[in-house]
Design an enzyme around this catalytic site. Structure first.
Site, PDB file in Angstrom:
ATOM      1  N   THR A 118       0.907  -1.149   0.000  1.00 11.26           N
ATOM      2  CA  THR A 118       0.000   0.000   0.000  1.00 11.26           C
ATOM      3  C   THR A 118       0.939   1.189   0.000  1.00 11.26           C
ATOM      4  O   THR A 118       2.102   1.049   0.316  1.00 11.26           O
ATOM      5  CB  THR A 118      -0.799  -0.012   1.338  1.00 11.26           C
ATOM      6  OG1 THR A 118      -1.670  -1.128   1.353  1.00 11.26           O
ATOM      7  CG2 THR A 118      -1.589   1.244   1.583  1.00 11.26           C
TER       8      THR A 118
ATOM      9  N   ARG B  19     -13.796  -7.440  -0.155  1.00 16.61           N
ATOM     10  CA  ARG B  19     -13.045  -7.240   1.096  1.00 16.61           C
ATOM     11  C   ARG B  19     -12.466  -5.825   1.121  1.00 16.61           C
ATOM     12  O   ARG B  19     -11.865  -5.370   0.158  1.00 16.61           O
ATOM     13  CB  ARG B  19     -11.926  -8.271   1.200  1.00 16.61           C
ATOM     14  CG  ARG B  19     -11.007  -8.111   2.426  1.00 16.61           C
ATOM     15  CD  ARG B  19      -9.755  -7.332   2.115  1.00 16.61           C
ATOM     16  NE  ARG B  19      -8.777  -7.335   3.211  1.00 16.61           N
ATOM     17  CZ  ARG B  19      -7.694  -6.559   3.246  1.00 16.61           C
ATOM     18  NH1 ARG B  19      -7.438  -5.739   2.235  1.00 16.61           N
ATOM     19  NH2 ARG B  19      -6.861  -6.603   4.245  1.00 16.61           N
TER      20      ARG B  19
ATOM     21  N   GLY C 175      -9.896  -3.333   3.296  1.00 16.05           N
ATOM     22  CA  GLY C 175      -8.867  -3.356   4.332  1.00 16.05           C
ATOM     23  C   GLY C 175      -8.889  -2.099   5.173  1.00 16.05           C
ATOM     24  O   GLY C 175      -9.896  -1.384   5.250  1.00 16.05           O
ATOM     25  N   ASP C 176      -7.768  -1.835   5.801  1.00 15.06           N
ATOM     26  CA  ASP C 176      -7.653  -0.669   6.692  1.00 15.06           C
ATOM     27  C   ASP C 176      -7.504   0.646   5.933  1.00 15.06           C
ATOM     28  O   ASP C 176      -7.876   1.712   6.441  1.00 15.06           O
ATOM     29  CB  ASP C 176      -6.448  -0.848   7.634  1.00 15.06           C
ATOM     30  CG  ASP C 176      -5.141  -1.078   6.869  1.00 15.06           C
ATOM     31  OD1 ASP C 176      -5.177  -1.710   5.792  1.00 15.06           O
ATOM     32  OD2 ASP C 176      -4.087  -0.626   7.348  1.00 15.06           O
TER      33      ASP C 176
ATOM     34  N   GLY D  64      -3.978  -5.498   7.081  1.00 10.31           N
ATOM     35  CA  GLY D  64      -5.054  -4.542   7.299  1.00 10.31           C
ATOM     36  C   GLY D  64      -5.972  -4.882   8.460  1.00 10.31           C
ATOM     37  O   GLY D  64      -6.346  -4.011   9.245  1.00 10.31           O
TER      38      GLY D  64
HETATM   39  N1  GLY Z   1      -3.067  -2.580   4.381  1.00 13.25           N
HETATM   40  C1  GLY Z   1      -3.676  -2.861   3.162  1.00 13.25           C
HETATM   41  C2  GLY Z   1      -4.723  -3.869   3.242  1.00 13.25           C
HETATM   42  O1  GLY Z   1      -4.732  -4.705   4.133  1.00 13.25           O
HETATM   43  O2  GLY Z   1      -5.602  -3.848   2.397  1.00 13.25           O
END
Ligand code: GLY
Length: 365
Positions: free
Chosen positions: A211, A239, A241-242, A265
């Site tokens: 990322t 899905r 993520g963070d 994430g």
């Molecule tokens: N940190 C990126 C993700 O888990 O999507």
């Protein structure tokens, strides 16, 4: 007594279990990195794939561009770069071979934020997130709604799956299980694109969750940040993520500092990593100490067996990055490793890669 009621005996048992977990994990011995120079502003900090991005962000801020816009301008480079398979164009797709992108921005002066998640066919999701922040009174748009919003604002749709990412996805799909219909081609591993991927990420870690996060601090301490990603490689469709979640993949408070994360994430989501870093900075910790303290909390919050190694430590890595209102920078990771670094640029200097601090030493990255 309802099913949910906990007796005093159960409570003591639970507490003892948690204490035992803490004892198994053992205290992390944080390895701090060297201080990162004097506090000239503007300054930008990012994940290690942002060496060119931090330079752009600093140049923009020096020319008067607000930090949040400068951050988005910086991350446009990896978003457009097919060699960064964790962000934007050429990002690794979901398990069905579809590239779905997440991104968010936050402005510390106004405490406004914008985000998009599971956005398809738009190369620069961070720019869409900026429009969500400025052109709506909402924070997060997802999926088809995010795409329609992007179309409305003139973003052009394109195929984001490069041939290299398609081959890497197929390699993963054919080797993921021996109990499905997909057979690997033994010659596949010699393909230059597969070799490139294995060299960069390692065969064992076939699902990178890279990322880019970029936190920017302007000449007067103004703050803004951005995180953009293709998310966990080969994820379940939909899905998120963070990265697009405010407080998790990024957070900034104009009076304190800005922070964000890359890596696993789900671990970052349940510990609200970026907000935790900013709150530790508010209490007076340096950016690096704040990142380490937030990661110690992530370690304590990692209680599920499938997420922990034989010593009870998280198997997955998570990296946090931060800049304070004053322009101090820092970064930390759960695990050490060759890729445990961060990019930093100050006005008047060239960008540099610096070692992140870490909690646990890993012999091999
Ligand atoms: N940190 C990126 C993700 O888990 O999507």
């Amino acid at each position: 007594m309802t099913d949910k009621t906990i007796t005093r005996r159960e409570l003591i048992a639970t507490t003892a279990k948690v204490a035992a977990v803490a004892a198994t994990v053992g205290p992390a011995v944080a390895q701090t990195a060297k201080p990162a120079g004097t506090l000239v502003r503007p300054v930008a900090v990012s994940s290690m794939n942002g060496l060119a991005a931090v330079k752009v962000a600093v140049e923009k801020m020096a020319a008067g561009v607000p930090p949040v816009d400068a951050a988005v301008a910086g991350v446009a480079l990896p978003e457009a770069d097919p060699d960064d398979v964790t962000v934007g164009y050429g990002g690794l797709p979901n398990e069905e071979g579809v590239v779905q992108l997440d991104a968010a921005v936050m402005d510390g002066g106004t405490m406004r934020a914008g985000a998009v998640a599971a956005l398809e066919r738009i190369k620069h999701p961070a720019q869409v997130a900026l429009d969500v922040m400025r052109r709506t009174n909402r924070v997060l748009l997802v999926g088809e709604g995010a795409l329609r919003f992007a179309r409305t604002h003139g973003f052009v749709e394109e195929n984001l799956l490069t041939d290299r990412s398609r081959k890497i996805w197929l390699y993963w799909k054919e080797n993921a299980s021996q109990r499905d219909d997909w057979l690997p081609d033994p010659r596949e591993v010699d393909d230059p694109d597969i070799q490139w991927f294995i060299k960069k990420y390692g065969d064992a870690i076939l699902r990178p969750s890279g990322t880019i996060h970029l936190s920017a601090c302007g000449p007067g301490g103004q703050l803004g940040c951005c995180t953009t990603t293709s998310g966990l490689a080969f994820k379940i469709p939909g899905r998120v993520g963070d990265s697009p979640l405010i407080g998790c993949g990024l957070y900034c408070d104009g009076e304190v500092g800005s922070a964000g994360g890359t890596g696993h994430g789900e671990s970052n989501i349940v510990s609200v990593g970026a907000h935790t870093v900013v709150e530790f900075m508010r209490q007076g910790k340096t950016p690096e100490a704040a990142c380490l303290a937030a990661l110690e909390r992530v370690v304590r919050n990692t209680k599920l067996d499938y997420l922990r190694d034989e010593k009870g430590r998280p198997k997955n890595n998570l990296l946090l990055y931060a800049v304070s209102h004053a322009g101090e920078v820092g970064s930390a990771a759960i695990w050490s490793g060759e890729r445990v670094k961060y990019a930093m640029c100050r006005a008047g200097s060239e960008p540099q890669l610096l070692d992140s601090a870490y909690l646990f030493h890993r012999d091999k990255a």
